[in-house]
Design an enzyme around this catalytic site. Sequence first.
Site, mmCIF file in Angstrom:
data_model
loop_
_atom_site.group_PDB
_atom_site.id
_atom_site.type_symbol
_atom_site.label_atom_id
_atom_site.label_comp_id
_atom_site.label_asym_id
_atom_site.label_seq_id
_atom_site.Cartn_x
_atom_site.Cartn_y
_atom_site.Cartn_z
ATOM 1 N N SER A 81 9.185 -26.057 -51.396
ATOM 2 C CA SER A 81 10.167 -24.979 -51.458
ATOM 3 C C SER A 81 10.995 -24.949 -50.161
ATOM 4 O O SER A 81 11.657 -25.934 -49.832
ATOM 5 C CB SER A 81 9.439 -23.656 -51.726
ATOM 6 O OG SER A 81 10.317 -22.671 -52.195
ATOM 7 N N ASP A 207 8.882 -23.880 -63.603
ATOM 8 C CA ASP A 207 9.275 -23.251 -62.334
ATOM 9 C C ASP A 207 10.509 -22.380 -62.549
ATOM 10 O O ASP A 207 11.537 -22.850 -63.028
ATOM 11 C CB ASP A 207 9.567 -24.345 -61.306
ATOM 12 C CG ASP A 207 9.686 -23.825 -59.884
ATOM 13 O OD1 ASP A 207 9.954 -22.633 -59.700
ATOM 14 O OD2 ASP A 207 9.519 -24.636 -58.957
ATOM 15 N N HIS A 235 5.884 -22.730 -59.832
ATOM 16 C CA HIS A 235 6.440 -23.090 -58.534
ATOM 17 C C HIS A 235 5.397 -23.618 -57.552
ATOM 18 O O HIS A 235 5.764 -24.142 -56.505
ATOM 19 C CB HIS A 235 7.154 -21.871 -57.936
ATOM 20 C CG HIS A 235 7.982 -22.177 -56.725
ATOM 21 N ND1 HIS A 235 9.012 -23.095 -56.737
ATOM 22 C CD2 HIS A 235 7.924 -21.696 -55.449
ATOM 23 C CE1 HIS A 235 9.570 -23.155 -55.534
ATOM 24 N NE2 HIS A 235 8.914 -22.329 -54.730
#
Length: 265
Positions: A81, A207, A235
């Site tokens: 991320s 996600d 995620h």
Amino acid sequence: MSRLHVDIAGAGPPLVLLHGWAMHGGVFAPLVERLRDRHALHVVDLPGHGRNRDCGVPLQVEACVAALLDVLPDAPWCGWSLGGLLALHAAATRPARVPALAMLCASPRFVRAADWPHGISAEILRDFAHGLRSDYRATLDRFVALEAFGSEHAKEEVAALRADLFARGEPAPSVLADGLDLLETADLRAALPSLPVPSLWLAGRRDRLVDPRAVAEAAALAPGARMHVVEHAGHAPFLTHADEMAMQLERFLAAAMPTAAGAGA
């Protein structure tokens, strides 16, 4: 500014793990357990987070990368991320230090644009920024729920993320705001066509923060990139599909760093 603290686990060729917004390196525990027999894992707490909460390094791409390279060996970087933005910048600008790149549910640009249709709405990040000022803990709890939303194991994923969230203390609120600003404004797409290192792009099919279609578009821009989608994952697939994630990383590193892989065998 103080030198950044890095946890090191395992033995073998080094691999760097960079976490995402509001978390800390401890979130990678399932992945560390599966990789530590073959790699020396350098697990970072990003500036303002975990054990580096008060390090004084600003949560900006270049400042973070420079500070991290002061305390890390030459090694592939795997960024989840927000951590993916740092890993991509490091690989693009210091390929001698970061000779391979793994992007884990990460994108060179997080926010939607006319020429980037699968990013998230900037309003989502602004809503979280507003929430930080009004109800800090509730906002982080909502973000954790969004990270797990859609996952086949959403209930377990939320529980794991909530348990980890403050395990190393609360991140600095000002740094959380800086992180949201970074997610909203960063755009590293221009670095991809000339990316000088091999790259692996890992996405969760479900996600809701980093659309796998955005990951695919990014991977298509990088020369010789590999892509793998984890079915039924949200995620944080390293929590719910750790075996699959470890296998994909091992395969990639064996091909990208054959000498190091042989030395660690």
